[in-house]
Scaffold this motif. Structure first.
Motif, short mmCIF file in Angstrom:
data_model
loop_
_atom_site.label_atom_id
_atom_site.label_comp_id
_atom_site.label_asym_id
_atom_site.label_seq_id
_atom_site.Cartn_x
_atom_site.Cartn_y
_atom_site.Cartn_z
N LEU A 193 0.84 -1.20 0.00
CA LEU A 193 0.00 0.00 0.00
C LEU A 193 0.87 1.25 0.00
N LYS A 227 -3.48 1.59 5.06
CA LYS A 227 -4.58 0.73 5.49
C LYS A 227 -5.85 1.49 5.85
N ARG A 259 -7.27 3.45 4.00
CA ARG A 259 -7.97 3.67 2.72
C ARG A 259 -8.43 2.36 2.07
N ILE A 260 -8.31 1.24 2.81
CA ILE A 260 -8.76 -0.05 2.26
C ILE A 260 -10.27 -0.03 2.09
N PRO A 279 -12.69 -2.00 6.54
CA PRO A 279 -13.22 -2.17 5.19
C PRO A 279 -14.39 -3.15 5.15
N ALA A 310 -7.69 -0.82 -2.28
CA ALA A 310 -7.70 0.42 -1.50
C ALA A 310 -7.74 1.63 -2.41
#
Length: 113
Positions: A49, A56, A58-59, A89, A111
């Motif tokens: 990422l 993480k 933005r997952i 998420p 993501a």
């Protein structure tokens, strides 16, 4: 729209960025048990990422494959320590035969960038 491939191999790329989304290949790791493998896989996800310019928080979606669903709570213990509070998420977890019996967990994420 351009396509950026990260850690390109002969069979697959570890991540592909298209538009404002990064798609990670299924991540696996060797280790002694599902907890250790989950920790190692989550570290790999963090690195991929970052290479794509995101993290993480933005997952968007995650699919987790376990070779034995009875290890669900072990995997979740590691996941819960790692996942960003308030940024969980959409997620599915399923039992599946993985590429080799040595793999206990495989995690796929997409993501936003």
């Amino acid at each position: 729209m351009s396509i950026k491939r990260i850690e390109v191999g002969p069979r697959m790329s570890q991540a592909v960025v298209h538009g404002s989304v990064v798609y990670l290949a299924g991540q696996v790791a060797l280790g002694d048990g599902v907890a250790a493998q989950t920790r190692a896989v989550l570290d790999q996800i963090d690195a991929l990422l970052a290479a794509a310019g995101t993290d993480k928080t933005r997952i968007l979606t995650t699919t987790i494959y376990l070779s034995d669903i009875s290890t669900f709570s072990e995997m979740n213990a590691e996941w819960d320590k790692w996942v960003a509070a308030g940024h969980t998420p959409a997620r599915a977890t399923v039992e599946a035969a993985l590429a080799t019996p040595d793999y206990k967990v495989e995690i796929v994420v997409s993501a936003a960038i």
